[in-house]
Write a protein that holds these residues in place. Structure first.
Motif, mmCIF file in Angstrom:
data_model
loop_
_atom_site.group_PDB
_atom_site.id
_atom_site.type_symbol
_atom_site.label_atom_id
_atom_site.label_comp_id
_atom_site.label_asym_id
_atom_site.label_seq_id
_atom_site.Cartn_x
_atom_site.Cartn_y
_atom_site.Cartn_z
ATOM 1 N N PRO A 1 37.378 27.269 27.837
ATOM 2 C CA PRO A 1 36.334 28.408 27.432
ATOM 3 C C PRO A 1 35.096 27.731 28.122
ATOM 4 C CG PRO A 1 38.044 27.018 26.252
ATOM 5 C CD PRO A 1 38.595 26.558 27.306
ATOM 6 N N HIS A 2 35.270 26.203 28.689
ATOM 7 C CA HIS A 2 33.976 25.695 29.832
ATOM 8 C C HIS A 2 33.334 26.856 30.203
ATOM 9 C CE1 HIS A 2 33.226 23.143 26.407
ATOM 10 N NE2 HIS A 2 35.246 22.693 26.597
ATOM 11 N N LEU A 3 34.733 26.207 31.648
ATOM 12 C CA LEU A 3 34.845 27.862 32.308
ATOM 13 C C LEU A 3 34.114 29.324 32.153
ATOM 14 C CD1 LEU A 3 35.716 27.442 35.773
ATOM 15 C CD2 LEU A 3 37.683 28.431 34.823
ATOM 16 N N VAL A 4 35.246 29.255 30.915
ATOM 17 C CA VAL A 4 34.042 31.106 30.607
ATOM 18 C C VAL A 4 32.159 31.226 30.532
ATOM 19 C CG1 VAL A 4 34.522 32.382 28.585
ATOM 20 C CG2 VAL A 4 36.215 32.255 29.653
ATOM 21 N N GLU A 5 32.516 30.129 29.663
ATOM 22 C CA GLU A 5 30.985 29.606 29.568
ATOM 23 C C GLU A 5 29.941 29.793 30.811
ATOM 24 O OE1 GLU A 5 27.303 29.150 27.313
ATOM 25 O OE2 GLU A 5 29.289 29.916 26.155
ATOM 26 N N ALA A 6 30.346 29.149 31.575
ATOM 27 C CA ALA A 6 29.816 28.611 32.746
ATOM 28 C C ALA A 6 29.857 30.190 33.474
ATOM 29 C CB ALA A 6 30.840 27.342 34.367
ATOM 30 N N ARG A 7 30.580 30.231 33.575
ATOM 31 C CA ARG A 7 30.460 32.391 34.121
ATOM 32 C C ARG A 7 29.173 33.016 33.428
ATOM 33 N NH1 ARG A 7 35.855 35.341 35.148
ATOM 34 N NH2 ARG A 7 34.546 36.496 36.996
ATOM 35 N N ARG A 8 29.685 32.578 32.184
ATOM 36 C CA ARG A 8 28.742 33.899 31.029
ATOM 37 C C ARG A 8 27.240 33.566 31.931
ATOM 38 N NH1 ARG A 8 30.512 32.417 26.460
ATOM 39 N NH2 ARG A 8 31.786 33.987 26.362
ATOM 40 N N ARG A 9 26.904 32.687 32.193
ATOM 41 C CA ARG A 9 25.301 31.416 32.882
ATOM 42 C C ARG A 9 25.188 32.122 33.816
ATOM 43 N NH1 ARG A 9 24.852 27.621 34.152
ATOM 44 N NH2 ARG A 9 27.215 26.545 34.234
ATOM 45 N N GLY A 10 26.368 32.645 34.751
ATOM 46 C CA GLY A 10 25.865 33.590 36.237
ATOM 47 C C GLY A 10 26.653 32.256 36.997
ATOM 48 N N ALA A 11 27.555 31.301 36.707
ATOM 49 C CA ALA A 11 28.275 30.328 37.680
ATOM 50 C C ALA A 11 29.419 31.808 37.798
ATOM 51 C CB ALA A 11 29.007 29.151 36.670
ATOM 52 N N ARG A 12 29.732 31.699 39.539
ATOM 53 C CA ARG A 12 30.611 31.834 40.216
ATOM 54 C C ARG A 12 32.037 31.377 40.747
ATOM 55 N NH1 ARG A 12 32.797 34.882 44.754
ATOM 56 N NH2 ARG A 12 33.153 33.609 46.451
ATOM 57 N N VAL A 13 32.802 31.831 40.533
ATOM 58 C CA VAL A 13 34.408 30.536 40.305
ATOM 59 C C VAL A 13 35.154 31.216 41.313
ATOM 60 C CG1 VAL A 13 36.449 30.061 39.182
ATOM 61 C CG2 VAL A 13 34.413 30.331 37.917
ATOM 62 N N VAL A 14 35.504 30.462 41.871
ATOM 63 C CA VAL A 14 36.775 30.636 43.430
ATOM 64 C C VAL A 14 37.945 30.045 43.376
ATOM 65 C CG1 VAL A 14 37.151 30.221 46.091
ATOM 66 C CG2 VAL A 14 34.706 30.864 44.511
ATOM 67 N N ALA A 15 38.959 30.401 43.893
ATOM 68 C CA ALA A 15 40.570 29.228 43.132
ATOM 69 C C ALA A 15 40.830 29.084 44.506
ATOM 70 C CB ALA A 15 41.439 29.868 41.629
ATOM 71 N N ILE A 16 42.033 28.314 44.592
ATOM 72 C CA ILE A 16 42.113 27.930 45.810
ATOM 73 C C ILE A 16 43.635 27.789 45.815
ATOM 74 C CG2 ILE A 16 42.273 26.768 48.017
ATOM 75 C CD1 ILE A 16 39.632 26.697 47.403
ATOM 76 N N ASP A 17 44.778 27.944 46.014
ATOM 77 C CA ASP A 17 45.965 27.923 45.336
ATOM 78 C C ASP A 17 46.842 28.324 46.422
ATOM 79 O OD1 ASP A 17 47.781 27.003 43.588
ATOM 80 O OD2 ASP A 17 46.567 27.416 41.423
#
Length: 671
Positions: A172-188
């Motif tokens: 949920p905190h990641l979702v909130e950061a994205r809602r603010r405009g943060a970009r998320v990159v996953a490496i796996d």
């Protein structure tokens, strides 16, 4: 209570007759805010489960026959204490798992029992998170920014091997950061659950995380993205590291990782130019290979190079078993009172060697399925025949109890105990909700009785259980947080002296108290002075085993709880069989279709599962959820570090993991 550091808040409904009627998420819990994943919801199936062990059991016949008779607790304790008294204490070992300390208060007493009793006792972190933390600690960055800080301040979040299945309350905190405009990159190495929250997923070859981190550092230094002021004030060895990085070009890393050089440059530039940027590293899976300490060490240099440490929204984000910034529980393990002796360190291959060479007469286990948690598990099972008495304390039978234990003790569910839950930000008092079922006993009461019989002095000097919990809580709020005060507060307390942003004034976990690009301590441990990368030796494996096998976490299972989830119908229905991910390019020439049963094999063992043919895993790689019985029969058991290096860094962080990677072949099984 399965999941550290998540520990979702749970409300339970109990009937007047003392039966558990239902569970639901606690909306007032500041960490989970009412969330409860399937593992938590399945807790309703625990206390009254027909498969639960409810009486002490003694094996009849040979090991492996799974024939038992019930015995009294007196007979069980008599047999255990007699076996211990008939040998030297250093020939008694205690191996425990996550299931033994989910209440948060058992672990110190398990260690205290071993230390004061003169027995071998080992830290189970070597099968889980410790190897990753070992690499981070070499650089000096082990404290993390919180999930709350991520939600409020991060502009870029890199999920590096962090699936979030083991800490779903971060989502949920990641979702909130994205809602603010943060970009998320996953490496796996696969598109996992975390990819659903990511703007971009980069798939890399297993075991090449350090190569990617070093190439990103190369770009950051070569293109002038470094924070010179931070480096001057808070780091040592930068000039040597900058020279060292010259050979780790994106083109070089492209050949190792499978990523395009242009993508590596783009990621490095984005990370260095966007502030604040947070890297959330995985808790365990990305480190479970022969050189698993290298990724953490290299990744930890990136926020130091760019001045992201001590910055709101920057640094390293929440991870499994991270050390938060604030006051902790008291250390009551009595490690400083352990007498000198031939102690085998928390080093998996050394423990295996001790067993193999007949160095144990008694093995006590609690809350663990050793045959599935140890690497090269088939060898461990063979060698355990040399141990005279094996005791298991648990809720349900598992492979270890069924095949090698001689005495099985019925354990309590955490709903039947008092406990403390400890997240990065809060402590919670877990009140006892149920009486123990059948003849089940809390582990602490078993240890107290054994300590009395074995004359282990000062094992439990407290007036009672709550006085012991008060002693654990003593560092919090200057000793003002007691069980009684906890109850007055509604069972929820913020960690005292909590900081959501560590390292605001420096104070890194190194001898210099600075981030160490160049480490004299590493040299003393027999390790390279600077972060490096070792290509997976398995690349030269035999043609008969062309596929690289890796394992990780999913939401339906965690460690080896509850017979690896098979004892709880809700989890068994959600995950009825082992699923093996395989790319179409590897499946097609082998005649493997989606949903068909297949076998992975190598010279050590075989493992069966159901194929998931998908492009969400790279060609040449097969992946399965960890914890399935038999899975670690494929893995090598090769030590990652020497015992000296393992023990010499930080007493909280043993580097004693063995390798969990393998090369395998896959084949279709007949219908």
């Amino acid at each position: 209570m399965n999941c550290h550091p998540t520990f979702c808040g749970m409300l339970v409904e109990v009937s007047d007759q003392g039966r558990l009627l239902g569970v639901r998420g606690d909306p007032d819990n500041p960490d989970s805010q009412g969330f409860l994943c399937i593992r938590g919801r399945a807790a309703v199936e625990l206390p009254h489960n027909e498969r639960r062990i409810l009486t002490p059991l003694l094996r009849e016949g040979r090991r492996g026959e799974d024939r038992w008779r019930g015995i009294s607790w007196k007979e069980a304790i008599d047999r255990i204490s007699s076996a211990i008294e008939s040998t030297r204490r250093e020939r008694v070992g205690f191996w425990f798992g996550h299931g033994a300390h989910v209440t948060g208060i058992n672990r110190p007493l398990i260690m205290r029992f071993g230390h004061l009793g003169g027995m071998q006792v080992w830290n189970p972190a070597i099968v889980c998170w410790a190897m990753g933390a070992y690499g981070l600690a070499l650089t000096g960055v082990i404290e993390t920014n919180t999930k709350e800080d991520m939600a409020k301040h991060s502009r870029l979040v890199i999920l590096w091997g962090a699936n979030l299945a083991s800490q779903p309350t971060t989502s949920p905190h990641l979702v909130e950061a994205r809602r603010r405009g943060a970009r998320v990159v996953a490496i796996d190495v696969r598109r996992a659950e975390a990819s659903r929250h990511a703007d971009e997923t980069l798939l890399i070859r297993p075991g090449t995380d350090a190569a990617l981190a070093l190439a990103m550092a190369h770009v950051i230094v070569a293109e002038g993205f470094v924070d010179g002021d931070f480096i001057a004030r808070h780091t040592i060895g930068f000039e040597k590291y900058a020279e060292h990085l010259k050979r780790f070009t994106p083109e070089w890393a492209a050949a190792e990782t499978g990523l395009a050089a242009a993508d590596i440059r783009r990621l490095a530039r984005e990370y260095a130019s966007v502030k604040p940027s947070m890297i959330v590293v995985g808790g365990a899976s990305m480190y479970k290979h022969r050189h698993g300490w290298e990724p953490g060490r290299a990744v930890a240099t990136l926020p130091a190079l760019t001045g992201q440490l001590g910055l709101a929204g920057g640094g390293l984000g929440p991870r499994h078993r991270a050390f938060p910034t604030g006051d902790h529980l008291a250390d009551l393990t009595a490690a400083d009172r352990r007498a000198p002796g031939p102690w085998v360190p928390s080093h998996m291959s050394s423990i295996a060697q001790l067993i193999r060479e007949g160095g144990l007469d008694v093995l006590l286990t609690a809350g663990t399925d050793m045959l599935n948690s140890f690497s090269d598990a088939a060898s461990i099972e063979r060698d355990l025949e040399k141990v005279g008495l094996i005791v298991a304390y648990d809720l349900f039978a598992n492979d270890t109890t069924r095949r090698v234990a001689d005495i099985v003790l019925p354990g309590t569910v955490w709903l039947e105990d008092i406990g403390i839950k400890e997240t990065a930000t809060h402590l919670y008092l877990m009140e006892k909700a149920l009486e123990p079922a059948g003849q089940a006993r809390p582990l602490i009461s078993v240890l107290r009785e054994l300590a009395s019989r074995l004359d282990i002095k000062d094992f439990f000097p407290w007036a009672g259980l709550e006085a012991y919990v008060d002693a654990l809580l003593a560092p919090q709020r200057g000793g003002e947080l007691t069980v009684a005060r906890f109850r007055d507060m509604g069972g929820i307390a913020e960690r005292s002296r909590l900081s959501h942003v560590p390292y605001q004034s420096g104070g890194y976990a190194t001898p210099s108290r600075k981030v160490e690009f160049y480490s004299e301590r590493a040299i003393a441990l027999g390790l390279p002075a600077m972060p490096g990368y070792t290509a997976p030796a398995l690349d030269t494996g035999p043609p008969a085993h062309p596929l690289e096998f890796r394992q990780g976490r999913v939401l339906t299972a965690f460690h080896s709880f509850y017979d690896n989830g098979r004892a709880l119908p809700m989890l068994a229905r959600a995950e009825p069989h082992a699923e093996i991910w395989i790319h179409p390019a590897d499946a097609s020439p082998r005649g493997i279709a989606d949903g068909r049963r297949i076998e992975l094999s190598n010279d050590r063992g075989r493992f069966e599962g159901v194929a998931r043919v998908t492009e969400d895993v790279l060609p040449g790689v097969v992946w399965a959820r960890d914890g399935w019985p038999g899975l670690n029969g494929l893995t090598s058991g090769e030590a990652c570090l020497t015992p000296e290096a393992s023990e010499g860094l930080d007493p909280r962080i043993p580097g004693g993991q063995s390798a969990y990677e393998a090369r395998v072949e896959a084949r279709l099984l007949p219908v």
